[in-house]
Design a protein around this motif. Structure first.
Motif, PDB file in Angstrom:
ATOM      1  N   ILE A 269     114.530 -23.851 -77.463  1.00  0.00           N
ATOM      2  CA  ILE A 269     114.555 -24.822 -76.029  1.00  0.00           C
ATOM      3  C   ILE A 269     114.494 -23.871 -74.787  1.00  0.00           C
ATOM      4  O   ILE A 269     115.192 -22.899 -74.625  1.00  0.00           O
ATOM      5  N   VAL A 270     113.265 -24.202 -74.028  1.00  0.00           N
ATOM      6  CA  VAL A 270     112.727 -23.527 -72.781  1.00  0.00           C
ATOM      7  C   VAL A 270     113.115 -24.206 -71.802  1.00  0.00           C
ATOM      8  O   VAL A 270     112.488 -25.567 -71.617  1.00  0.00           O
ATOM      9  N   ASP A 271     113.969 -24.021 -70.857  1.00  0.00           N
ATOM     10  CA  ASP A 271     114.369 -24.652 -69.624  1.00  0.00           C
ATOM     11  C   ASP A 271     112.885 -24.771 -68.797  1.00  0.00           C
ATOM     12  O   ASP A 271     112.398 -23.413 -68.710  1.00  0.00           O
ATOM     13  N   LEU A 272     112.461 -25.819 -68.255  1.00  0.00           N
ATOM     14  CA  LEU A 272     111.255 -25.975 -67.475  1.00  0.00           C
ATOM     15  C   LEU A 272     111.658 -25.462 -66.193  1.00  0.00           C
ATOM     16  O   LEU A 272     110.843 -25.691 -65.043  1.00  0.00           O
ATOM     17  N   SER A 273     112.748 -24.847 -65.731  1.00  0.00           N
ATOM     18  CA  SER A 273     112.859 -24.149 -64.395  1.00  0.00           C
ATOM     19  C   SER A 273     112.389 -22.891 -64.365  1.00  0.00           C
ATOM     20  O   SER A 273     112.677 -22.258 -63.146  1.00  0.00           O
ATOM     21  N   TYR A 274     111.746 -22.145 -65.248  1.00  0.00           N
ATOM     22  CA  TYR A 274     111.317 -20.906 -65.173  1.00  0.00           C
ATOM     23  C   TYR A 274     110.308 -20.688 -63.999  1.00  0.00           C
ATOM     24  O   TYR A 274     109.649 -21.535 -63.664  1.00  0.00           O
ATOM     25  N   GLN A 275     110.215 -19.465 -63.680  1.00  0.00           N
ATOM     26  CA  GLN A 275     109.542 -19.173 -62.443  1.00  0.00           C
ATOM     27  C   GLN A 275     107.857 -18.450 -62.853  1.00  0.00           C
ATOM     28  O   GLN A 275     107.217 -18.561 -62.185  1.00  0.00           O
TER      29      GLN A 275
END
Length: 554
Positions: A269-275
């Motif tokens: 699961i990868v949070d879509l808040s990544y920069q």
């Protein structure tokens, strides 16, 4: 076609989406109708080719809502056969090192054993297929292969939905197989489309349902199903973890569950808040499986299914108003997932059951439909599901703001003191968090070895994805030139990487000019592009009914 003569069907209740919340609502409606000896017409429309075809979740399932809906679910043959036996949480420190966290230091919301509650390693798709059987036995019309394309909004109220036209060619003209969509009109319409439902998004905007809320937050969940040798299969073993390969401002976590029939479920699961716009969730997932901790569970096995799906994880602080005239927003379409537990099936089902009770009470009192069911809000806020979300309101925001380690420490202490720490809010948006590509270095992902890691084309094949080639693309660019003019030079066109199936490519035409190629046939309906595109330039619409993945038991 806009002027086509459409068939009109009328129901008491139309439910959009045959997922846990929609099917739980359908079953509860008919249970009440039978008990009251009342006739009730209920219809569930599902865009997948069959119920469960588009359903993807971890999943560890808590039966609390199911216990209320069907107390005899075991006798009815519910597909819950593998109780969780052992539970462990790890921090991956590097590509080779792992540290098991003491059970006492893991937030209690993430415990899956030791608290007297039996949880099951389950297939959400199989659970939905079973729920559909129960609904049909109760008299519900379940219609797979019908994509809800538009809401019918008349005089300020929702009056039903219109299903998509069939047999439209890529150039927008009708083919020989053309058939106009149907108007399904209802006294009340329940929207249970799952995460980032396209009708749900329209309704949130139209009725300003998110006024006063924190921005909604999402993650992309990638999952594979493996068959492993019998000697390494451990039914009921549940592993969770964080850390490598994700680092810095990229948050998320992995899971590995031993299910029944020699199968292991593994995902990231990868949070879509990544920069970092060079991040590829798919490639992070593929290299993750090479960590010795995970590889030993998969080595010698065969990957038999692949899929990905966005999940709505903003939680309590981002929960929109769920009522509007003529309808309700339910389950992950609203954001009822309890991210502190990494579970949402039980809370989604509970929202559907409460919706059914509010709708039936109104209809039984002679309501002709169309009003706003404020009674739902009272019932929902008095429920255990709402209490769960309230207790974990700061879980996701704390990790976003403070990072995996410090945010995890905050959550551990907050649960220890009964939620008395100040509520943490995250007012940033997922697409707005993306930074220019030149602030980071490109990531050189290792080539897949064909044993533990794989490429996107072979993964799409395992998702059983199919769309009719001769139909309009359901992925629309608001500005067709923006990707080359703006997104490519500033962000290195991240759609090439955040899409888990290679839908978006930058290609050169005959004149040597660059353009975006959209391979919509590869789309598995994960909704990541609709969420993460930094300029909000990609709009996801429903393709022809029945298109998309066909997951066997994800």
């Amino acid at each position: 076609m806009e002027n086509a003569q459409r068939e009109v069907m009328e129901f008491d209740v139309v439910i959009v989406g045959a997922g846990p919340s929609g099917l739980a609502a359908a079953c509860r409606l008919m249970q009440q109708a039978r008990q009251a000896e009342r006739a009730l017409d209920v219809c569930v429309v599902e865009k997948g080719s069959e119920v469960g075809a588009h359903i993807l979740s971890g999943a560890i399932f808590e039966t609390r809502a199911l216990d209320e809906l069907f107390p005899d679910w075991a006798e009815r043959g519910a597909p819950l056969n593998t109780p969780v036996q052992r539970d462990a949480t790890y921090l991956l420190r590097s590509a080779t090192k792992a540290h098991r966290l003491p059970h006492a230091l893991v937030p209690k919301s993430m415990h899956n054993t030791g608290d007297g509650i039996t949880r099951y390693v389950a297939s959400a798709g199989d659970l939905c297929r079973w729920l559909a059987e129960q609904a049909e036995a109760l008299g519900v019309d379940v219609l797979p292969g019908f994509a809800a394309q538009h809401s019918i909004i008349e005089n300020g109220r929702v009056a039903g939905i219109v299903t998509g036209d069939m047999g439209i060619a890529a150039d927008g003209t009708p083919t020989d197989n053309y058939a106009p969509g149907m108007e399904l009109r209802a006294r009340y319409t329940l929207f249970a489309e799952g995460s980032r439902g396209h009708l749900g998004q329209q309704l949130i905007r139209h009725f300003a349902l998110d006024a006063g809320c924190d921005p909604q937050h999402y993650a992309t969940g990638l999952k594979e199903l493996w068959e492993v040798p019998a000697e390494q299969h451990k039914p009921g073993l549940v592993l969770h973890g964080a850390g490598w390969p994700l680092s810095g401002s990229t948050h998320g976590g992995w899971f590995l569950y031993h299910a029944d029939h020699g199968q292991v479920l593994v995902g990231l699961i990868v949070d879509l808040s990544y920069q970092n716009p060079w991040i590829s969730p798919f490639d992070e997932f593929q290299r993750m499986k090479h960590h010795p901790l995970l590889a030993r569970h998969l080595a010698g096995g065969e990957r038999i299914a692949y899929g990905a799906r966005a999940l709505t994880k903003g939680g309590f602080n981002s929960l929109p108003k769920m009522t509007f005239p003529g309808g309700l927003l339910l389950g992950c379409n609203a954001g009822t997932l309890n991210f502190a537990k990494i579970k949402g099936l039980h809370t989604a089902m509970k929202s559907g059951m409460i919706a059914a009770e509010s709708v039936f009470e109104a209809l039984a009192a002679g309501d002709e439909g169309g009003r706003e069911l404020t009674d739902f809000t009272r019932r929902w806020q008095a429920s255990w599901a709402y209490a769960e979300l309230s207790e974990s309101a700061s879980f996701g925001p704390a990790i976003h703001r403070y990072g995996t380690v410090l945010g995890g420490a905050y959550n551990f202490i907050n649960q220890l003191v009964g939620g008395r720490l100040p509520n943490v809010h995250d007012t940033a948006t997922d697409p707005g968090s993306l930074k220019p590509a030149d602030a980071f270095s490109p990531i050189d992902y290792p080539a897949p070895d064909g044993k533990l890691s794989f490429d996107k084309p072979s993964s799409v094949f395992l998702s059983n994805t199919h769309h009719e080639e001769n139909q309009p693309s359901h992925l629309k660019l608001v500005d067709a030139d923006l990707p080359i003019r703006h997104t490519l030079p500033k962000y290195a066109e991240p759609a090439q990487r955040y899409c888990p199936t290679g839908v978006y490519e930058i290609v050169e035409n005959a004149n040597g000019d660059k353009q975006v190629q959209i391979n919509f046939q590869n789309c598995i309906h994960c909704k990541t592009c609709d969420i993460k595109e930094p300029s909000h330039n990609i709009i996801w619409t429903a393709p022809e009914g029945g298109g998309g993945p066909n997951y066997p038991n994800m």
